[in-house]
Design an enzyme around this catalytic site. Structure first.
Site, PDB file in Angstrom:
ATOM      1  N   ASN A  44       0.834  -1.194   0.000  1.00  0.00           N
ATOM      2  CA  ASN A  44       0.000   0.000   0.000  1.00  0.00           C
ATOM      3  C   ASN A  44       0.872   1.248   0.000  1.00  0.00           C
ATOM      4  O   ASN A  44       1.944   1.280   0.621  1.00  0.00           O
ATOM      5  CB  ASN A  44      -1.004   0.003   1.157  1.00  0.00           C
ATOM      6  N   GLU A  46       0.414   5.312   0.599  1.00  0.00           N
ATOM      7  CA  GLU A  46      -0.529   6.328   1.088  1.00  0.00           C
ATOM      8  C   GLU A  46      -0.130   7.724   0.621  1.00  0.00           C
ATOM      9  O   GLU A  46       1.048   8.059   0.543  1.00  0.00           O
ATOM     10  CB  GLU A  46      -0.593   6.266   2.613  1.00  0.00           C
ATOM     11  N   CYS A  55      -4.151   0.650  -2.432  1.00  0.00           N
ATOM     12  CA  CYS A  55      -3.943  -0.580  -1.664  1.00  0.00           C
ATOM     13  C   CYS A  55      -2.912  -1.492  -2.331  1.00  0.00           C
ATOM     14  O   CYS A  55      -2.690  -1.428  -3.544  1.00  0.00           O
ATOM     15  CB  CYS A  55      -5.250  -1.350  -1.537  1.00  0.00           C
ATOM     16  N   GLU A  57      -3.034  -4.652  -3.076  1.00  0.00           N
ATOM     17  CA  GLU A  57      -3.552  -5.528  -4.136  1.00  0.00           C
ATOM     18  C   GLU A  57      -3.590  -4.801  -5.472  1.00  0.00           C
ATOM     19  O   GLU A  57      -3.242  -5.347  -6.516  1.00  0.00           O
ATOM     20  CB  GLU A  57      -4.990  -5.978  -3.862  1.00  0.00           C
ATOM     21  N   CYS A  88     -10.475  -4.281   0.362  1.00  0.00           N
ATOM     22  CA  CYS A  88     -11.503  -3.235   0.501  1.00  0.00           C
ATOM     23  C   CYS A  88     -12.459  -3.305  -0.702  1.00  0.00           C
ATOM     24  O   CYS A  88     -12.217  -4.034  -1.677  1.00  0.00           O
ATOM     25  CB  CYS A  88     -10.843  -1.856   0.589  1.00  0.00           C
ATOM     26  N   CYS A  91     -10.871  -2.578  -4.126  1.00  0.00           N
ATOM     27  CA  CYS A  91     -10.025  -3.687  -4.602  1.00  0.00           C
ATOM     28  C   CYS A  91     -10.876  -4.876  -5.033  1.00  0.00           C
ATOM     29  O   CYS A  91     -10.521  -5.584  -5.975  1.00  0.00           O
ATOM     30  CB  CYS A  91      -9.020  -4.096  -3.532  1.00  0.00           C
TER      31      CYS A  91
END
Ligand code: THU
Length: 136
Positions: A44, A46, A55, A57, A88, A91
């Site tokens: 991830n 940010e 994220c 993934e 999430c 994703c």
């Protein structure tokens, strides 16, 4: 030679340590394997805007797609939570569209792992089929 599931979990666990997560401090790693056995990792990343955070993934999926890969067999997601961290909502949509046939394994640092099914995580998913139907 393709990596075993445990090797793929180790690869995702290593990728997790490359997370750029100064705001949440929640580190996530991912490893995505192609049908030819190539592995693309993600962590991830940010943003100070928060909303532009990506994220682990999706980073792995974007890396693989941008290298021309289209067929994926396995996706491993690793976080340090007792209850295994699921993808999430954003994703889930991207996994549905681009890695629908991959076996998805969630894992943590305590050796726990669980396979999840994207069709169960995202029932009645929207995808390109609807666009084609609408344009008829
Ligand atoms: N995150 C992921 O990378 N993958 C998930 O499956 C859940 C959430 C990240 C996004 C953000 O950087 C941090 O975890 C906290 O939400």
């Amino acid at each position: 030679m393709s990596e075993s599931e445990n090797e793929l979990i180790k690869t995702a666990t290593d990728a997790r340590l490359r997370s750029v997560a100064p705001f949440s401090k929640f580190l996530v790693g991912a490893a995505l394997r192609t049908k030819d056995g190539k592995v693309f990792t993600g962590c991830n990343v940010e943003s100070a805007s928060y909303g532009l955070t990506v994220c682990a993934e999706r980073v792995a999926i974007w890396k693989a797609l941008s290298e021309g890969e289209r067929d994926f067999t396995d996706l491993v997601i690793v976080a340090d939570t007792e209850q295994l961290t699921p993808p999430c909502g954003t994703c889930r949509q991207i996994i549905w569209e681009f890695a629908k046939h991959a076996k998805i394994v969630l894992a943590n640092l305590r050796g726990q792992k669980e396979e999840v099914d994207i069709g169960h995580l995202l029932p009645k998913a929207f995808d390109a089929r609807f666009l084609k139907e609408a344009s008829r």
